[in-house]
Enzyme design. Structure first.
Site, PDB file in Angstrom:
ATOM      1  N   SER A  91      34.805 -12.965   4.678  1.00 12.20           N
ATOM      2  CA  SER A  91      34.073 -12.666   5.898  1.00 12.20           C
ATOM      3  C   SER A  91      32.804 -11.895   5.597  1.00 12.20           C
ATOM      4  CB  SER A  91      34.963 -11.867   6.846  1.00 12.20           C
ATOM      5  OG  SER A  91      35.623 -10.845   6.155  1.00 12.20           O
TER       6      SER A  91
ATOM      7  N   HIS B  90      35.118 -19.864   7.452  1.00 16.34           N
ATOM      8  CA  HIS B  90      35.514 -18.545   7.944  1.00 16.34           C
ATOM      9  C   HIS B  90      36.194 -18.666   9.303  1.00 16.34           C
ATOM     10  CE1 HIS B  90      34.409 -14.282   9.420  1.00 16.34           C
ATOM     11  NE2 HIS B  90      35.565 -14.277   8.792  1.00 16.34           N
TER      12      HIS B  90
ATOM     13  N   GLU C 137      33.216 -20.802  11.159  1.00 19.28           N
ATOM     14  CA  GLU C 137      31.889 -20.761  10.537  1.00 19.28           C
ATOM     15  C   GLU C 137      31.963 -21.564   9.234  1.00 19.28           C
ATOM     16  OE1 GLU C 137      30.083 -16.469  12.017  1.00 19.28           O
ATOM     17  OE2 GLU C 137      31.451 -16.450  10.325  1.00 19.28           O
TER      18      GLU C 137
ATOM     19  N   ASN D  39      30.513 -11.684  11.939  1.00 18.87           N
ATOM     20  CA  ASN D  39      30.753 -10.350  11.370  1.00 18.87           C
ATOM     21  C   ASN D  39      29.473  -9.546  11.165  1.00 18.87           C
ATOM     22  OD1 ASN D  39      33.458 -10.571  11.454  1.00 18.87           O
ATOM     23  ND2 ASN D  39      33.792 -10.753   9.268  1.00 18.87           N
TER      24      ASN D  39
HETATM   25  N1  3HC Z   1      49.725 -17.608  17.774  1.00 18.66           N
HETATM   26  C1  3HC Z   1      49.737 -18.549  18.742  1.00 18.66           C
HETATM   27  N2  3HC Z   1      49.312 -18.332  20.006  1.00 18.66           N
HETATM   28  C2  3HC Z   1      48.880 -17.087  20.298  1.00 18.66           C
HETATM   29  C3  3HC Z   1      48.833 -16.056  19.341  1.00 18.66           C
HETATM   30  C4  3HC Z   1      49.278 -16.345  18.035  1.00 18.66           C
HETATM   31  N3  3HC Z   1      49.273 -15.439  17.061  1.00 18.66           N
HETATM   32  N4  3HC Z   1      48.329 -14.948  19.927  1.00 18.66           N
HETATM   33  C5  3HC Z   1      48.065 -15.269  21.198  1.00 18.66           C
HETATM   34  N5  3HC Z   1      48.401 -16.562  21.432  1.00 18.66           N
HETATM   35  C6  3HC Z   1      48.211 -17.304  22.682  1.00 18.66           C
HETATM   36  C7  3HC Z   1      49.218 -16.945  23.747  1.00 18.66           C
HETATM   37  O1  3HC Z   1      50.386 -17.743  23.645  1.00 18.66           O
HETATM   38  C8  3HC Z   1      48.438 -17.203  25.018  1.00 18.66           C
HETATM   39  O2  3HC Z   1      48.378 -18.591  25.301  1.00 18.66           O
HETATM   40  P1  3HC Z   1      48.174 -19.152  26.821  1.00 18.66           P
HETATM   41  O3  3HC Z   1      46.998 -18.440  27.393  1.00 18.66           O
HETATM   42  O4  3HC Z   1      47.955 -20.605  26.654  1.00 18.66           O
HETATM   43  O5  3HC Z   1      49.458 -18.787  27.503  1.00 18.66           O
HETATM   44  C9  3HC Z   1      47.015 -16.810  24.648  1.00 18.66           C
HETATM   45  O6  3HC Z   1      46.941 -16.900  23.211  1.00 18.66           O
HETATM   46  C10 3HC Z   1      46.683 -15.405  25.086  1.00 18.66           C
HETATM   47  O7  3HC Z   1      47.654 -14.499  24.529  1.00 18.66           O
HETATM   48  P2  3HC Z   1      48.338 -13.326  25.363  1.00 18.66           P
HETATM   49  O8  3HC Z   1      48.469 -13.713  26.814  1.00 18.66           O
HETATM   50  O9  3HC Z   1      49.566 -12.897  24.649  1.00 18.66           O
HETATM   51  O10 3HC Z   1      47.377 -12.092  25.187  1.00 18.66           O
HETATM   52  P3  3HC Z   1      45.871 -11.901  25.597  1.00 18.66           P
HETATM   53  O11 3HC Z   1      45.454 -12.684  26.791  1.00 18.66           O
HETATM   54  O12 3HC Z   1      45.748 -10.425  25.627  1.00 18.66           O
HETATM   55  O13 3HC Z   1      45.052 -12.495  24.337  1.00 18.66           O
HETATM   56  C11 3HC Z   1      44.064 -12.365  22.219  1.00 18.66           C
HETATM   57  C12 3HC Z   1      45.317 -12.071  23.039  1.00 18.66           C
HETATM   58  C13 3HC Z   1      43.826 -13.876  22.154  1.00 18.66           C
HETATM   59  C14 3HC Z   1      44.332 -11.830  20.821  1.00 18.66           C
HETATM   60  C15 3HC Z   1      42.848 -11.645  22.923  1.00 18.66           C
HETATM   61  O14 3HC Z   1      43.129 -10.285  23.083  1.00 18.66           O
HETATM   62  C16 3HC Z   1      41.553 -11.788  22.140  1.00 18.66           C
HETATM   63  O15 3HC Z   1      40.874 -12.806  22.215  1.00 18.66           O
HETATM   64  N6  3HC Z   1      41.193 -10.721  21.396  1.00 18.66           N
HETATM   65  C17 3HC Z   1      39.956 -10.693  20.597  1.00 18.66           C
HETATM   66  C18 3HC Z   1      40.167 -11.447  19.330  1.00 18.66           C
HETATM   67  C19 3HC Z   1      38.942 -11.446  18.483  1.00 18.66           C
HETATM   68  O16 3HC Z   1      37.870 -10.969  18.832  1.00 18.66           O
HETATM   69  N7  3HC Z   1      39.108 -12.004  17.302  1.00 18.66           N
HETATM   70  C20 3HC Z   1      38.062 -12.035  16.290  1.00 18.66           C
HETATM   71  C21 3HC Z   1      38.307 -10.956  15.334  1.00 18.66           C
HETATM   72  S1  3HC Z   1      37.089 -10.908  14.053  1.00 18.66           S
HETATM   73  C22 3HC Z   1      37.710 -11.859  12.828  1.00 18.66           C
HETATM   74  O17 3HC Z   1      38.779 -12.382  12.906  1.00 18.66           O
HETATM   75  C23 3HC Z   1      36.844 -12.021  11.628  1.00 18.66           C
HETATM   76  C24 3HC Z   1      37.410 -11.351  10.436  1.00 18.66           C
HETATM   77  O18 3HC Z   1      36.686 -11.844   9.320  1.00 18.66           O
HETATM   78  C25 3HC Z   1      37.302  -9.865  10.443  1.00 18.66           C
END
Ligand code: 3HC
Length: 272
Positions: A106, A127, A139, A177
């Site tokens: 990343s 990514h 990405e 990132n």
């Molecule tokens: N596996 C499968 N499905 C999942 C899951 C997983 N691990 N986590 C969540 N889901 C699904 C749920 O089943 C649900 O599906 P539905 O809407 O169809 O019923 C949906 O995702 C939403 O989950 P929840 O209802 O349990 O919870 P939230 O609505 O609070 O969403 C989240 C959780 C998707 C994690 C949300 O909080 C989010 O988008 N957070 C921000 C994530 C983000 O910004 N990620 C990027 C991080 S940076 C990165 O990764 C880069 C790295 O290099 C650092």
């Protein structure tokens, strides 16, 4: 999930057992959804999805056995350039000439990682974002040596996984990132200065900017060690860029092993 025979290679059976648990849990959430949806054939279709996805997945510590016949190898190990180069040099010796290599780094330069191999033309960046089954973005990074054929194959692979593919030059942090990590760092500096509390900063960004998680929740989700690795690496390389400086609070939490959700504590505490 998309029909590819896949091997997950890791360093120990203990780690693989944890991965299996996480993958099964994640697939279970998708299965649950499918079981209520006629499009996927309700319960029967959902069970077929789950069992066939798991059947296509091998978890192993034996890298060589699978790399020999792989079309693509995606590395996703610790965010450390030497570790990545060492791994790819080894993988390069066993992989077939047609095999494409990609790093899920990343923050590190793809070209430098690729320099450890004899296939700089068949090397790129893929990514992914946490949680990978949910986040639609991928990405796709091309270096000066990546051929058009390799780049197109990576884009096609990503699109077939159901991702929205974007591309970016081989620059620090690529698109997401480069913007996200300094934002997380700034949030920590803001809390350290005492300008606002961690809870209020999170609340503000969720309800004022419509982010699904506030910066501290997100940092805990991504892993504080990951955030620190990225900032430390950039800070070393670009000491004049203020936005890349790390913070005593982040350093302390990481040194205490408080790495976020995965260890049960980071900025917040979690049930293990
Ligand atoms: N596996 C499968 N499905 C999942 C899951 C997983 N691990 N986590 C969540 N889901 C699904 C749920 O089943 C649900 O599906 P539905 O809407 O169809 O019923 C949906 O995702 C939403 O989950 P929840 O209802 O349990 O919870 P939230 O609505 O609070 O969403 C989240 C959780 C998707 C994690 C949300 O909080 C989010 O988008 N957070 C921000 C994530 C983000 O910004 N990620 C990027 C991080 S940076 C990165 O990764 C880069 C790295 O290099 C650092």
């Amino acid at each position: 999930m998309k029909g590819h025979d896949t091997a997950l290679v890791d360093v120990s059976d203990e780690v693989l057992a944890k991965s299996k648990l996480a993958i099964t849990k994640s697939l279970g959430r998708i299965q649950e959804k499918f079981s209520q949806d006629p499009k996927y054939g309700y319960l029967e279709g959902a069970e077929v999805f789950m069992s066939s996805a798991l059947k296509r997945l091998t978890l192993t510590t034996d890298m060589k056995a699978f790399v020999e016949s792989a079309d693509i190898v995606i590395e996703s190990i610790v965010e450390n350039i030497d570790a990545k180069k060492k791994l790819f040099a080894e993988v390069d010796k066993v992989a077939a000439p047609k095999c494409i290599f990609a790093s899920n780094t990343s923050s590190l330069p793809i070209a430098e990682i690729a320099s450890a191999t004899n296939r700089k033309d068949r090397f790129g960046g893929l990514h992914f974002f946490n949680p990978v089954p949910v986040m639609r973005l991928l990405e796709v990074i091309k270096t000066d040596d990546t051929t058009e054929g390799t780049f197109n194959a990576l884009m096609k692979f990503g699109t077939n996984l159901g991702k929205h593919c974007v591309t970016c030059k081989d620059t620090p942090g690529f698109i997401v990132n480069r913007l996200l990590v300094p934002y997380l760092g700034e949030a920590v500096h803001m809390a350290e200065r005492g300008d606002a509390t961690i809870a209020d900063i999170d609340m503000a960004m969720k309800h004022g900017a419509a982010y699904p998680m506030g910066p501290f929740e997100l940092a805990d989700f991504v892993g504080l060690d990951v955030v620190k690795f990225i900032l430390d690496g950039w800070n070393e390389k670009f000491p004049d860029v203020e936005l890349f400086r790390t913070s005593p609070l982040l350093d302390r939490l990481v040194s205490e092993g408080k790495l976020g959700r995965k260890t049960g504590e980071g900025f917040y505490k979690y049930d293990k």
